[in-house]
Design a protein around this motif. Structure first.
Motif, PDB file in Angstrom:
ATOM      1  N   MET A  55      53.072  24.079  44.469  1.00  8.33           N
ATOM      2  CA  MET A  55      52.960  25.829  44.455  1.00  8.33           C
ATOM      3  C   MET A  55      51.406  25.892  43.949  1.00  8.33           C
ATOM      4  O   MET A  55      50.868  26.930  44.644  1.00  8.33           O
ATOM      5  CB  MET A  55      53.894  26.406  43.583  1.00  8.33           C
ATOM      6  CG  MET A  55      55.432  26.109  43.863  1.00  8.33           C
ATOM      7  SD  MET A  55      56.712  27.080  42.883  1.00  8.33           S
ATOM      8  CE  MET A  55      56.401  28.729  43.436  1.00  8.33           C
ATOM      9  N   MET A  56      50.976  25.440  42.681  1.00  2.60           N
ATOM     10  CA  MET A  56      49.682  25.921  42.293  1.00  2.60           C
ATOM     11  C   MET A  56      48.584  25.381  43.146  1.00  2.60           C
ATOM     12  O   MET A  56      47.664  26.106  43.203  1.00  2.60           O
ATOM     13  CB  MET A  56      49.486  25.558  40.793  1.00  2.60           C
ATOM     14  CG  MET A  56      50.519  26.322  39.776  1.00  2.60           C
ATOM     15  SD  MET A  56      50.557  28.084  39.957  1.00  2.60           S
ATOM     16  CE  MET A  56      48.652  28.448  39.748  1.00  2.60           C
ATOM     17  N   ALA A  68      44.719  32.630  41.484  1.00  3.06           N
ATOM     18  CA  ALA A  68      45.740  31.947  41.116  1.00  3.06           C
ATOM     19  C   ALA A  68      46.108  31.826  39.772  1.00  3.06           C
ATOM     20  O   ALA A  68      47.281  31.925  39.424  1.00  3.06           O
ATOM     21  CB  ALA A  68      45.675  30.454  41.521  1.00  3.06           C
ATOM     22  N   VAL A  69      45.346  31.868  38.748  1.00  2.00           N
ATOM     23  CA  VAL A  69      45.483  31.927  37.324  1.00  2.00           C
ATOM     24  C   VAL A  69      46.015  33.188  37.224  1.00  2.00           C
ATOM     25  O   VAL A  69      47.133  33.376  36.418  1.00  2.00           O
ATOM     26  CB  VAL A  69      44.267  31.479  36.434  1.00  2.00           C
ATOM     27  CG1 VAL A  69      44.525  31.959  35.211  1.00  2.00           C
ATOM     28  CG2 VAL A  69      43.805  30.307  36.691  1.00  2.00           C
ATOM     29  N   ALA A  70      45.410  34.433  37.688  1.00  2.00           N
ATOM     30  CA  ALA A  70      45.822  35.666  37.234  1.00  2.00           C
ATOM     31  C   ALA A  70      47.276  35.843  37.936  1.00  2.00           C
ATOM     32  O   ALA A  70      48.121  36.555  37.228  1.00  2.00           O
ATOM     33  CB  ALA A  70      45.034  36.712  38.123  1.00  2.00           C
ATOM     34  N   GLY A  71      47.739  35.224  38.910  1.00  2.00           N
ATOM     35  CA  GLY A  71      49.015  35.447  39.577  1.00  2.00           C
ATOM     36  C   GLY A  71      50.027  34.757  38.674  1.00  2.00           C
ATOM     37  O   GLY A  71      50.985  35.216  38.337  1.00  2.00           O
ATOM     38  N   PHE A  72      49.779  33.541  38.244  1.00  2.00           N
ATOM     39  CA  PHE A  72      50.486  32.745  37.600  1.00  2.00           C
ATOM     40  C   PHE A  72      50.814  33.546  36.121  1.00  2.00           C
ATOM     41  O   PHE A  72      51.984  33.569  35.662  1.00  2.00           O
ATOM     42  CB  PHE A  72      49.959  31.636  37.106  1.00  2.00           C
ATOM     43  CG  PHE A  72      50.895  30.423  36.098  1.00  2.00           C
ATOM     44  CD1 PHE A  72      51.664  29.447  36.871  1.00  2.00           C
ATOM     45  CD2 PHE A  72      50.888  30.472  35.169  1.00  2.00           C
ATOM     46  CE1 PHE A  72      52.377  28.744  36.202  1.00  2.00           C
ATOM     47  CE2 PHE A  72      51.557  29.653  34.347  1.00  2.00           C
ATOM     48  CZ  PHE A  72      52.460  28.870  34.892  1.00  2.00           C
ATOM     49  N   LEU A  73      50.006  34.205  35.628  1.00  2.00           N
ATOM     50  CA  LEU A  73      50.007  34.661  34.266  1.00  2.00           C
ATOM     51  C   LEU A  73      50.943  36.122  34.399  1.00  2.00           C
ATOM     52  O   LEU A  73      51.634  36.477  33.603  1.00  2.00           O
ATOM     53  CB  LEU A  73      48.686  35.077  33.695  1.00  2.00           C
ATOM     54  CG  LEU A  73      47.978  33.922  33.154  1.00  2.00           C
ATOM     55  CD1 LEU A  73      46.434  34.410  32.589  1.00  2.00           C
ATOM     56  CD2 LEU A  73      48.648  33.242  32.046  1.00  2.00           C
ATOM     57  N   LEU A  74      50.739  36.654  35.688  1.00  2.00           N
ATOM     58  CA  LEU A  74      51.398  37.970  36.044  1.00  2.00           C
ATOM     59  C   LEU A  74      53.129  37.620  36.016  1.00  2.00           C
ATOM     60  O   LEU A  74      53.814  38.206  35.577  1.00  2.00           O
ATOM     61  CB  LEU A  74      50.986  38.626  36.949  1.00  2.00           C
ATOM     62  CG  LEU A  74      51.792  39.934  37.684  1.00  2.00           C
ATOM     63  CD1 LEU A  74      51.717  40.782  36.666  1.00  2.00           C
ATOM     64  CD2 LEU A  74      51.363  40.251  38.919  1.00  2.00           C
ATOM     65  N   ALA A 214      51.378  32.580  43.539  1.00  2.00           N
ATOM     66  CA  ALA A 214      51.232  31.769  42.098  1.00  2.00           C
ATOM     67  C   ALA A 214      52.189  32.740  41.140  1.00  2.00           C
ATOM     68  O   ALA A 214      52.589  32.217  40.108  1.00  2.00           O
ATOM     69  CB  ALA A 214      49.698  32.204  41.514  1.00  2.00           C
ATOM     70  N   THR A 215      52.182  34.012  41.511  1.00  2.00           N
ATOM     71  CA  THR A 215      53.131  34.908  40.601  1.00  2.00           C
ATOM     72  C   THR A 215      54.473  34.372  40.467  1.00  2.00           C
ATOM     73  O   THR A 215      55.121  34.362  39.554  1.00  2.00           O
ATOM     74  CB  THR A 215      53.379  36.329  41.154  1.00  2.00           C
ATOM     75  OG1 THR A 215      51.930  36.892  41.447  1.00  2.00           O
ATOM     76  CG2 THR A 215      54.167  37.241  40.346  1.00  2.00           C
TER      77      THR A 215
END
Length: 259
Positions: A55-56, A68-74, A214-215
């Motif tokens: 996924m990542m 990708a980092v922003a989507g993961f954190l969201l 990523a979200t």
């Protein structure tokens, strides 16, 4: 009907059915704590491997590292807020210094439903993110959707077992009906969101697709770390959950390299 659509329907249906099957297994077979530890620990390991190896990396390839980092954190933040809302904005682990304070609050203002309702309702909402993740994955690479769907299928089966076990603790008389009702809702939430993700998000530019993927990973990560890992550890026998976790993680690593 296109082959890709048939694939997404098959993956979503299998993952959706896994939840009530897990609930029925818990009601009918009454698995031991060792079996529950292995099942839930294996599911957690499969999900961890899916984040790490599918996924990542795919999200970063499509959207770049910052998005990708922003989507993961969201995604992580959305599921965390949902968890707080269900628990009246106060949570604490069993060994936390704040546990007594949180228990006192929950005696005055109970969480939004019974223990089963809280777990199943929260899981149903989280399934919307997981289903969307399957749908998004299928829009650009069916192979990725297949691995993610396998991970969610194993996850849903183990969560269904947990819901069945918790239902038996609360009420044995209507345990089967309640378990089937909640786990079917979880499965339906996943199936609808997966199909909607396929139809509504297909054709988006790659950075947006990667961000949404990523979200989904962030939401699933939160669920794995806060629900599955502690649940597996609570049933463990001589670190059975850790061994099962490692087995699931390595399985996805091998599948990712073979595909």
């Amino acid at each position: 009907m296109s082959n890709d659509l048939l694939i997404i329907l098959g993956i979503a249906a299998a993952a959706a059915v896994a939840s009530p099957l897990g609930g029925l297994a818990a009601i009918s077979l009454r698995p031991s704590s060792l079996v529950l530890s292995i099942a839930v620990g294996f599911a957690a390991g499969v999900l961890m491997g899916t984040f790490a190896f599918e996924m990542m990396p795919t999200s970063m390839e499509l959207a770049g590292l910052p998005l990708a980092v922003a989507g993961f954190l969201l995604g992580l933040g959305l599921v965390y807020i949902l968890d707080l809302y269900v628990n009246r904005w106060k949570m604490a682990g069993p060994e936390a210094d704040q546990r007594a304070e949180v228990d006192q609050l929950h005696r005055r203002r109970k969480p939004r439903g019974s223990n089963v309702a809280v777990l199943a309702g929260g899981t149903s909402a989280e399934e919307l993110i997981e289903g969307m993740t399957i749908g998004v994955g299928a829009t650009f690479e069916p192979k990725v959707a297949l691995i993610v769907g396998l991970a969610i299928c194993i996850d849903n089966f183990s969560e269904g077992m947990s819901i069945g076990e918790l239902t038996l603790e609360e009420e044995r008389k209507n345990a089967k009906r309640r378990t089937l009702g909640w786990t079917s809702l979880i499965g339906l939430s996943l199936f609808v969101s997966a199909v909607a993700g396929w139809f509504l998000l297909k054709g988006l530019v790659q950075p947006v697709t990667g961000f949404l993927f990523a979200t989904g990973a962030g939401g699933m990560f939160y669920l794995t770390i806060t629900d599955l890992v502690p649940e597996a550890e609570s049933h463990q026998f001589q670190q059975s959950s850790a061994i099962a976790n490692a087995a699931g993680f390595l399985l996805v690593m091998v599948l990712a390299q073979m595909s």
